[in-house]
Design an enzyme around this catalytic site. Structure first.
Site, short mmCIF file in Angstrom:
data_model
loop_
_atom_site.label_atom_id
_atom_site.label_comp_id
_atom_site.label_asym_id
_atom_site.label_seq_id
_atom_site.Cartn_x
_atom_site.Cartn_y
_atom_site.Cartn_z
N TYR A 4 -21.73 20.97 0.22
CA TYR A 4 -21.16 22.29 -0.01
C TYR A 4 -21.49 22.80 -1.42
CZ TYR A 4 -17.65 25.93 -0.71
OH TYR A 4 -17.02 27.11 -1.02
N GLN A 29 -24.34 26.10 -2.88
CA GLN A 29 -23.80 27.32 -3.48
C GLN A 29 -24.96 28.23 -3.88
OE1 GLN A 29 -20.23 28.07 -3.95
NE2 GLN A 29 -20.52 26.62 -2.30
N HIS A 70 0.85 -1.18 0.00
CA HIS A 70 0.00 0.00 0.00
C HIS A 70 0.89 1.24 0.00
CE1 HIS A 70 -3.98 -1.76 1.09
NE2 HIS A 70 -3.22 -2.73 1.56
#
Length: 142
Positions: free
Chosen positions: A134, A138, A70
């Site tokens: 979010y 707007q 990883h």
């Protein structure tokens, strides 16, 4: 500069861009065989850190198990993730085969070290649900 503003070392800025880009990458050896030991993983990390440095990319975190690794990389927008992955896999395969030939040969008998596939996910920042909310909130002009 405002005294309230403190620079964030994770934010990269260029002439026309300000960004924070992170990717979680997972590589598996061919046939998902388990060639990795602690020593080989340490060397693999060193090699991959050097490759990342060549790409102006930071290897933030590296770890693995006997059959996969990883990586968490912090990269600039000019870097193509697929080209970075190709270089990481190509250079590490060549170096590990050169430095541990007898051990690697027990697990991987063909000319390939890594499986041709890989996992890549963008990560970091706010959760997707928060970003979605979010954007939804707007104030669109009427």
């Amino acid at each position: 500069m405002s005294p309230r503003w403190e620079p964030n070392p994770n934010i990269r800025s260029g002439h026309t861009v300000v960004c924070i880009l992170h990717a979680h990458l997972v590589f598996t050896p061919k046939y998902r065989r388990g060639p990795f030991t602690d020593e080989i993983l340490r060397r693999c990390e060193e090699v991959m850190r050097a490759v990342c440095a060549d790409f102006a990319t930071e290897l933030v975190e590296f770890n693995g198990e006997k059959d996969h690794v990883h990586l968490l990389v912090h990269y600039p927008p000019k870097v193509s993730v697929s080209k970075l992955v190709g270089s990481l896999k190509g250079v590490s395969a060549r170096r590990l085969r050169q430095e541990y030939p007898d051990h690697i040969r027990k697990y991987l008998w063909s000319a390939h070290f890594w499986s041709p596939s890989y996992f890549a996910a963008s990560c970091g920042g706010a959760p997707l649900s928060i970003i979605k909310e979010y954007i939804e909130n707007q104030k669109r002009p009427q």
